[in-house]
Design a protein around this motif. Structure first.
Motif, mmCIF file in Angstrom:
data_model
loop_
_atom_site.group_PDB
_atom_site.id
_atom_site.type_symbol
_atom_site.label_atom_id
_atom_site.label_comp_id
_atom_site.label_asym_id
_atom_site.label_seq_id
_atom_site.Cartn_x
_atom_site.Cartn_y
_atom_site.Cartn_z
ATOM 1 N N SER A 1 0.864 -0.622 0.314
ATOM 2 C CA SER A 1 -0.074 0.235 -0.279
ATOM 3 C C SER A 1 0.448 1.177 0.065
ATOM 4 O O SER A 1 2.103 1.334 0.316
ATOM 5 N N GLU A 2 0.574 2.295 -0.720
ATOM 6 C CA GLU A 2 1.146 3.047 -0.886
ATOM 7 C C GLU A 2 0.154 4.576 -1.146
ATOM 8 O O GLU A 2 -0.726 4.668 -2.190
ATOM 9 N N ALA A 3 0.716 5.843 -0.447
ATOM 10 C CA ALA A 3 0.061 6.940 -0.297
ATOM 11 C C ALA A 3 1.104 8.468 -0.344
ATOM 12 O O ALA A 3 0.900 8.620 0.356
ATOM 13 N N PRO A 4 1.912 8.040 -1.572
ATOM 14 C CA PRO A 4 3.058 8.842 -2.282
ATOM 15 C C PRO A 4 3.035 10.006 -2.149
ATOM 16 O O PRO A 4 3.429 11.137 -2.231
ATOM 17 N N MET B 1 9.650 9.450 -14.842
ATOM 18 C CA MET B 1 8.777 9.011 -13.701
ATOM 19 C C MET B 1 8.004 9.920 -12.932
ATOM 20 O O MET B 1 7.629 10.688 -12.897
ATOM 21 N N ALA B 2 6.666 9.617 -12.646
ATOM 22 C CA ALA B 2 5.798 9.706 -11.862
ATOM 23 C C ALA B 2 5.232 8.726 -10.931
ATOM 24 O O ALA B 2 5.378 7.857 -11.402
ATOM 25 N N LEU B 3 4.023 9.363 -10.139
ATOM 26 C CA LEU B 3 4.025 8.518 -9.025
ATOM 27 C C LEU B 3 2.802 8.919 -8.503
ATOM 28 O O LEU B 3 2.000 9.330 -9.508
ATOM 29 N N GLY B 4 2.515 7.707 -8.487
ATOM 30 C CA GLY B 4 0.833 7.384 -8.649
ATOM 31 C C GLY B 4 0.600 6.397 -6.618
ATOM 32 O O GLY B 4 1.129 6.505 -6.095
ATOM 33 N N GLU B 5 -0.574 6.436 -6.089
ATOM 34 C CA GLU B 5 -1.220 5.661 -5.272
ATOM 35 C C GLU B 5 -2.727 4.569 -5.486
ATOM 36 O O GLU B 5 -2.505 4.364 -6.521
ATOM 37 N N GLY B 6 -2.589 3.875 -4.331
ATOM 38 C CA GLY B 6 -2.866 2.618 -4.317
ATOM 39 C C GLY B 6 -2.939 1.188 -3.460
ATOM 40 O O GLY B 6 -1.454 1.336 -2.549
ATOM 41 N N ALA B 7 -3.774 0.590 -3.755
ATOM 42 C CA ALA B 7 -3.499 -0.484 -2.605
ATOM 43 C C ALA B 7 -3.997 -2.131 -3.210
ATOM 44 O O ALA B 7 -4.883 -1.539 -4.019
ATOM 45 N N HIS C 1 4.247 5.479 -10.321
ATOM 46 C CA HIS C 1 5.297 4.029 -9.298
ATOM 47 C C HIS C 1 4.377 4.640 -8.350
ATOM 48 O O HIS C 1 4.651 5.963 -7.483
ATOM 49 N N SER C 2 3.820 3.686 -7.999
ATOM 50 C CA SER C 2 3.405 3.679 -6.701
ATOM 51 C C SER C 2 4.193 2.854 -5.400
ATOM 52 O O SER C 2 3.486 2.604 -4.548
ATOM 53 N N PHE C 3 5.875 2.494 -5.340
ATOM 54 C CA PHE C 3 6.601 2.373 -4.652
ATOM 55 C C PHE C 3 6.338 1.100 -4.555
ATOM 56 O O PHE C 3 5.919 0.182 -4.880
ATOM 57 N N GLY C 4 5.648 0.676 -2.820
ATOM 58 C CA GLY C 4 6.278 -0.391 -2.326
ATOM 59 C C GLY C 4 4.565 -1.054 -3.495
ATOM 60 O O GLY C 4 4.823 -2.339 -2.928
ATOM 61 N N ALA C 5 3.558 -0.107 -3.498
ATOM 62 C CA ALA C 5 2.763 -0.975 -3.386
ATOM 63 C C ALA C 5 2.268 -1.492 -5.351
ATOM 64 O O ALA C 5 1.890 -2.341 -6.149
ATOM 65 N N SER C 6 3.187 -0.901 -6.006
ATOM 66 C CA SER C 6 3.468 -1.787 -7.922
ATOM 67 C C SER C 6 3.930 -2.639 -7.891
ATOM 68 O O SER C 6 3.336 -3.212 -8.975
ATOM 69 N N GLY C 7 4.387 -3.565 -6.717
ATOM 70 C CA GLY C 7 4.570 -4.926 -7.668
ATOM 71 C C GLY C 7 3.501 -5.618 -7.814
ATOM 72 O O GLY C 7 3.170 -6.646 -8.351
ATOM 73 N N MET C 8 2.339 -4.979 -6.482
ATOM 74 C CA MET C 8 1.318 -6.245 -6.341
ATOM 75 C C MET C 8 0.123 -5.391 -7.695
ATOM 76 O O MET C 8 -0.861 -6.558 -7.795
ATOM 77 N N LEU C 9 0.799 -4.258 -8.048
ATOM 78 C CA LEU C 9 -0.276 -3.390 -8.976
ATOM 79 C C LEU C 9 -0.032 -4.600 -10.716
ATOM 80 O O LEU C 9 -0.874 -4.464 -11.246
#
Length: 384
Positions: free
Chosen positions: A182-185, A221-227, A324-332
């Motif tokens: 999950s990430e809210a960056p 690179m741009a950031l995204g959010e989600g879980a 790129h949602s950092f820690g959540a990206s792999g599961m997405l």
């Protein structure tokens, strides 16, 4: 022992249901918007207004939830849906492993501002910003008595959660595990950090994030959010969405804090481990990490070429669409892989020219890597 994925749920700019997610992937439009984050405009992929309202409803459903960061609320929301899909109950005492690269960034920034202004910290500033409160709140919300684990391994965090869950299930210490990221960056300080590294998207191209475009002349690179979260179980499950048939991980010695080698030795090692006993020619698709940076994208491609010498699988990524949602990206990325296995349709990167795409999809490899050169590769197989 066979490990199967029996549930999948997410909340992201793509939507809040698997049907929404698939329909969004079928559309070649990206979901990035130029928004004011703090005092600067930045390209970001944010949740839709409808999804934000779902999170607000969850937040207001319990007085204790009102003080939680979005990273926790996103994880709780997705986990509720995954539990329902899997048919698990609290009596199953399943484990929970949620990761996040940055953790409670919005709350941390808020509480730090208050500290600078008042020279004292708020009562809840510590418990609501510790990384461990993601898994602990998910476990509380779902009332499981199983093990709960939180960790941060930068951008490969979610896939490390999967690795850990697989290890628990294979060891016999647990039969079921809920794993995710999950990430809210989308906060001023987080984006400022990425811009300081000179890797952030700043152009006004049709596609602001040119992930997997090897001809780009600047970082995008741009950031995204989600879980996103999956439920994993052992045994031959008729309701399985996919089977996990290979896992790999590796860390390489770094010459710079944020870079990996030009041919991504860590990816070569993680992919080779995940493919143990599997003919590389049998892999149909790779969902790449591909963050949209010049060196990051190219190094992963070079690693793939070295492992898949005879036949390069069809390559794709989702960061051009949802950032790129950092820690959540792999599961997405796992979600995208499962969707392609289910629908038997390859999702292309719209600005990439493909000479050939797979007619059937049976095996998909998913890659993720983070600061520190820690790579994870997961190999999924069609089960239906």
């Amino acid at each position: 022992m066979s490990i199967y994925i029996t549930a999948l749920a997410s909340i992201s700019p793509l939507g809040t249901s698997l049907n929404e997610v698939w329909e969004s992937y079928k559309n070649d439009a990206h979901l990035l918007q130029e928004k004011n984050i703090g005092n600067q405009k930045s390209w970001v992929a944010a949740l839709s207004d409808e999804a934000k309202q779902e999170i607000e409803t969850l937040k207001n459903s319990d007085l204790k939830y009102k003080s939680l960061d979005d990273t926790v609320l996103f994880a709780m929301y997705a986990s509720r849906k995954a539990l329902e899909q899997a048919g698990w109950t609290s009596k199953d005492n399943f484990g929970v492993n949620f990761g996040s690269s940055r953790g409670a960034t919005a709350l941390f920034e808020k509480y730090h501002r208050e500290f600078l202004e008042k020279d004292k910290a708020s009562t809840l500033s510590s418990p609501t910003t510790t990384l461990g409160n993601i898994s602990s709140w998910v476990a509380h919300d779902l009332q499981t008595q199983g093990p709960e684990i939180s960790h941060s391994i930068t951008c490969s965090t979610a896939l490390h959660s999967l690795l850990n869950g697989v290890a628990w299930v294979k060891s016999g210490m647990a039969n079921k595990f809920l794993v995710g990221g999950s990430e809210a960056p989308l906060t001023p300080f987080t984006i400022a950090q990425m811009k300081a590294l000179k890797i952030y998207a700043r152009g006004a191209d049709t596609y602001p994030c040119k992930a997997f475009d090897l001809a780009k002349d600047q970082n995008t690179m741009a950031l995204g959010e989600g879980a996103a979260v999956i439920g994993i179980e052992n045994g031959n499950k008729e309701n399985a969405l996919a089977e996990i048939i290979g896992v790999g991980y590796a860390t390489e010695v770094l010459k710079h804090n944020i870079s990996i080698s030009s041919d991504a030795v860590c990816f070569q090692r993680s992919m080779k481990m995940a493919l143990e006993g599997i003919d590389p020619d049998d892999v149909d698709v790779i969902v790449m990490h591909a963050p949209g940076t010049i060196k990051g994208d190219l190094s992963e491609i070079e690693a793939i070429k070295k492992i898949f010498c005879n036949k390069i699988p069809a390559l794709t990524t989702n960061k051009w669409k949802i950032g790129h949602s950092f820690g959540a990206s792999g599961m997405l990325s796992i979600e995208l892989a499962i969707a392609m296995l289910q629908k038997q349709e390859f999702i292309k990167v719209p600005f990439v020219d493909y000479t050939e795409i797979p007619k059937s999809i049976k095996k998909v490899l998913i890659n993720a890597v983070g600061f520190g050169g820690n790579a994870v590769s997961i190999l999924l197989q069609k089960t239906f």
